[in-house]
Design a protein around this motif. Sequence first.
Motif, mmCIF file in Angstrom:
data_model
loop_
_atom_site.group_PDB
_atom_site.id
_atom_site.type_symbol
_atom_site.label_atom_id
_atom_site.label_comp_id
_atom_site.label_asym_id
_atom_site.label_seq_id
_atom_site.Cartn_x
_atom_site.Cartn_y
_atom_site.Cartn_z
ATOM 1 N N LEU A 177 42.540 -31.986 118.609
ATOM 2 C CA LEU A 177 42.571 -31.230 119.856
ATOM 3 C C LEU A 177 42.559 -29.737 119.549
ATOM 4 C CD1 LEU A 177 45.391 -33.236 121.709
ATOM 5 C CD2 LEU A 177 42.964 -33.205 122.335
ATOM 6 N N VAL A 178 41.971 -28.969 120.454
ATOM 7 C CA VAL A 178 42.009 -27.514 120.364
ATOM 8 C C VAL A 178 43.089 -27.037 121.330
ATOM 9 C CG1 VAL A 178 40.710 -25.371 120.625
ATOM 10 C CG2 VAL A 178 39.551 -27.445 119.821
ATOM 11 N N TRP A 179 44.046 -26.282 120.811
ATOM 12 C CA TRP A 179 45.212 -25.855 121.579
ATOM 13 C C TRP A 179 45.149 -24.360 121.839
ATOM 14 C CZ3 TRP A 179 49.170 -29.501 122.622
ATOM 15 C CH2 TRP A 179 49.006 -30.742 121.988
ATOM 16 N N ALA A 180 45.567 -23.958 123.033
ATOM 17 C CA ALA A 180 45.552 -22.531 123.376
ATOM 18 C C ALA A 180 46.910 -22.101 123.904
ATOM 19 C CB ALA A 180 44.475 -22.259 124.417
ATOM 20 N N TYR A 181 47.237 -20.856 123.562
ATOM 21 C CA TYR A 181 48.423 -20.192 124.123
ATOM 22 C C TYR A 181 47.910 -18.949 124.835
ATOM 23 C CZ TYR A 181 52.707 -17.479 124.461
ATOM 24 O OH TYR A 181 53.752 -16.729 124.943
ATOM 25 N N VAL A 182 48.194 -18.834 126.130
ATOM 26 C CA VAL A 182 47.650 -17.712 126.915
ATOM 27 C C VAL A 182 48.770 -16.872 127.526
ATOM 28 C CG1 VAL A 182 45.455 -18.869 127.383
ATOM 29 C CG2 VAL A 182 47.360 -19.165 128.982
ATOM 30 N N GLY A 183 49.980 -16.987 126.970
ATOM 31 C CA GLY A 183 51.116 -16.235 127.495
ATOM 32 C C GLY A 183 51.312 -14.930 126.755
ATOM 33 N N PRO A 184 52.458 -14.301 127.001
ATOM 34 C CA PRO A 184 52.728 -13.009 126.375
ATOM 35 C C PRO A 184 52.920 -13.127 124.861
ATOM 36 C CG PRO A 184 54.624 -13.756 127.644
ATOM 37 C CD PRO A 184 53.527 -14.714 127.933
ATOM 38 N N ALA A 185 52.499 -12.092 124.144
ATOM 39 C CA ALA A 185 52.681 -12.046 122.686
ATOM 40 C C ALA A 185 54.138 -11.665 122.381
ATOM 41 C CB ALA A 185 51.713 -11.031 122.085
ATOM 42 N N PRO A 186 54.647 -12.074 121.225
ATOM 43 C CA PRO A 186 53.980 -12.887 120.218
ATOM 44 C C PRO A 186 54.039 -14.369 120.575
ATOM 45 C CG PRO A 186 56.189 -12.307 119.485
ATOM 46 C CD PRO A 186 55.997 -11.633 120.797
ATOM 47 N N LEU A 229 55.620 -21.732 132.352
ATOM 48 C CA LEU A 229 54.539 -22.540 131.782
ATOM 49 C C LEU A 229 53.689 -21.741 130.798
ATOM 50 C CD1 LEU A 229 53.474 -24.494 134.990
ATOM 51 C CD2 LEU A 229 54.746 -25.392 133.031
ATOM 52 N N ARG A 230 53.615 -20.429 130.983
ATOM 53 C CA ARG A 230 52.814 -19.596 130.073
ATOM 54 C C ARG A 230 53.498 -19.346 128.738
ATOM 55 N NH1 ARG A 230 50.751 -19.259 134.718
ATOM 56 N NH2 ARG A 230 48.554 -18.735 135.018
ATOM 57 N N ARG A 231 54.618 -19.967 128.488
ATOM 58 C CA ARG A 231 55.296 -19.846 127.181
ATOM 59 C C ARG A 231 54.993 -21.032 126.271
ATOM 60 N NH1 ARG A 231 56.197 -15.556 130.478
ATOM 61 N NH2 ARG A 231 57.640 -14.073 129.533
ATOM 62 N N TYR A 232 54.042 -21.877 126.644
ATOM 63 C CA TYR A 232 53.756 -23.084 125.856
ATOM 64 C C TYR A 232 52.279 -23.141 125.468
ATOM 65 C CZ TYR A 232 58.330 -24.475 127.537
ATOM 66 O OH TYR A 232 59.671 -24.501 127.812
ATOM 67 N N TRP A 233 52.005 -23.936 124.447
ATOM 68 C CA TRP A 233 50.640 -24.238 124.008
ATOM 69 C C TRP A 233 50.122 -25.451 124.786
ATOM 70 C CZ3 TRP A 233 47.820 -22.016 119.845
ATOM 71 C CH2 TRP A 233 48.500 -21.046 119.102
ATOM 72 N N TYR A 234 48.830 -25.456 125.079
ATOM 73 C CA TYR A 234 48.203 -26.574 125.796
ATOM 74 C C TYR A 234 46.915 -27.006 125.098
ATOM 75 C CZ TYR A 234 51.360 -25.153 129.500
ATOM 76 O OH TYR A 234 52.493 -24.839 130.198
ATOM 77 N N PRO A 235 46.627 -28.326 125.098
ATOM 78 C CA PRO A 235 45.314 -28.759 124.614
ATOM 79 C C PRO A 235 44.258 -28.407 125.660
ATOM 80 C CG PRO A 235 46.575 -30.643 125.423
ATOM 81 C CD PRO A 235 47.470 -29.445 125.536
ATOM 82 N N VAL A 236 43.195 -27.734 125.217
ATOM 83 C CA VAL A 236 42.171 -27.282 126.158
ATOM 84 C C VAL A 236 40.791 -27.848 125.850
ATOM 85 C CG1 VAL A 236 43.353 -25.191 126.928
ATOM 86 C CG2 VAL A 236 41.968 -25.110 124.840
ATOM 87 N N ALA A 237 40.664 -28.548 124.720
ATOM 88 C CA ALA A 237 39.372 -29.165 124.383
ATOM 89 C C ALA A 237 39.603 -30.195 123.285
ATOM 90 C CB ALA A 237 38.377 -28.112 123.896
ATOM 91 N N PHE A 238 38.652 -31.092 123.163
ATOM 92 C CA PHE A 238 38.625 -31.966 121.990
ATOM 93 C C PHE A 238 37.906 -31.206 120.881
ATOM 94 C CE2 PHE A 238 38.351 -34.854 125.724
ATOM 95 C CZ PHE A 238 39.622 -35.395 125.609
ATOM 96 N N THR A 239 38.361 -31.389 119.656
ATOM 97 C CA THR A 239 37.731 -30.681 118.535
ATOM 98 C C THR A 239 36.231 -30.949 118.497
ATOM 99 O OG1 THR A 239 39.780 -30.809 117.283
ATOM 100 C CG2 THR A 239 37.767 -30.415 116.023
ATOM 101 N N ARG A 240 35.850 -32.192 118.786
ATOM 102 C CA ARG A 240 34.435 -32.552 118.687
ATOM 103 C C ARG A 240 33.576 -31.806 119.722
ATOM 104 N NH1 ARG A 240 32.435 -34.433 123.358
ATOM 105 N NH2 ARG A 240 34.004 -35.532 124.540
ATOM 106 N N GLU A 241 34.186 -31.401 120.845
ATOM 107 C CA GLU A 241 33.401 -30.712 121.873
ATOM 108 C C GLU A 241 32.802 -29.415 121.361
ATOM 109 O OE1 GLU A 241 34.842 -30.787 126.239
ATOM 110 O OE2 GLU A 241 36.669 -30.972 125.027
#
Lengths: 76, 423
Positions: free
Chosen positions: B129-138, B23-35
Amino acid sequence: MTGSVDRRFVVDAAAHRRDAPRFCPSCACALSLTTEFWEADDRRFYCWCGGCGWTGEITGTGDVAVGHEPVSAAPC
Amino acid sequence: MLTAEQNDELTQVEAGTRMGEVLRRYWYPVAFTRELAEFPVKRVQLLGDFFALWRTPSGRYGIIPEPCPHRKASMAYGVVESDGLRCPYHGWKFDTEGACVEQPAERENTQFQSRVRADAGVVEELGGLVWAYVGPAPAPRLPRFDTYVMAGFRDIGWADLPCNYVQIMENAVDPHHVEFLHGRYFEFIGRHEGFTAPASFGKEHVKIGFTPFEWGIIKRRVLKGASEENDDWKVGHPLVFPYNMRVGGGGVHQMQIRVPIDRTTTRFLLYTVHSPDGYEHVEQPTIPDYRIPVLDEHGRHVTNYVEGQDIMAWVTQGAITDRTTEHLGRSDIGVAMLRKMFREQMDVVAAGGDPLGTIRDEHERIDLPCEKDKFHAGGAQFALDFCDMGSTRFSPMLDAIKKIHISAADRIAAGKTGSEPAG
């Protein structure tokens, strides 16, 4: 960490643990995943082997081999 | 039916577990841009971990684990500055790369900021949406799926659900449930509450099929009165591995997003784009988001709309459903196939590979297969049923959305097309 076990079906869970195929029929490695499903009287196991990539269903038949009568066969 | 060990492995999300590492190899939406436009720092929970997400005044985003490396106070209460996020407790500051750039209480000759980094993730904004990737680089590229980039009128419904995301994903490869949960059950609720459930949802399944492809699994169905030439079979729609499902029809395009917040909480988002043939552009300065109801005032599930019915089924299966005592049939074969896919990708990641559905090439847009004539119900009728009988009913944009579909249909009927249909 999974939730509580449904006590009504612990016999089925035990049967699955006992009977699920363990080894790949293609390469004899340990199977990576075996999901059991039922079809009429059959217990079927949808299997995947991470060793060789084999995917298939395995079904126990018991001692009896069941065929079918030819469509045109006259009754005895 | 699985063993308890297999069920445990399948449903894990935490770092250091086999599935958690996938699961840490994917991007996820973590917020709405407006937030973050409203307040520039937010506490985020994802895959069982907490993070501080922030946006600098110049529009750069950053995400780091919530505890400050100094003495663990929450960086989610940090001070957003032009070049980083400053801990509210003693003022240590971290930039978007995770480097500690200031330790104000330390004298110049006692500073050690080069020895403490904050494990920064990568953040991008796409489609409101604001998207985050929190897995290993790159980090792989953020996939620009069609729904996030196509022209159309958007809104986003959402709810946090108290169950593991895998049982929600299993629903995405379970065509038969539509006939009963959204057909027979919907009719039953409609009779008691005084409305008519949409007839197209109750059509009998004649045949189902599943095709693995580069983004997941395409689900297909033949409904009674239709054939393999209909969109439901010929095109189908995909489960987008590991946590999305693309659906739509009648000028509605939707990505159903199921973010594993922790092992027993899933954020369910309905990212919807209305873009019927004949659509004329409507300006949207911000993309509206709204909560969809889960429980009523008596604590019972709200089941008089499509997604509320799904939510009821997912949540009542239990926080982590007991797969050791389930009883699958032949009609559940898609579920078995999905479990195999999860298990395969655990091996891929453990061997150092990129799992299914990660992309490293630059790209403009990824078009996913999705039927247009869903349930062979007729485009505009499906769209209006979607509005009245689905989560869009709770959208603050409901009236505007219905107007978009009705006027687009009128425009087509009158033979004067608007802008080219998008999507």
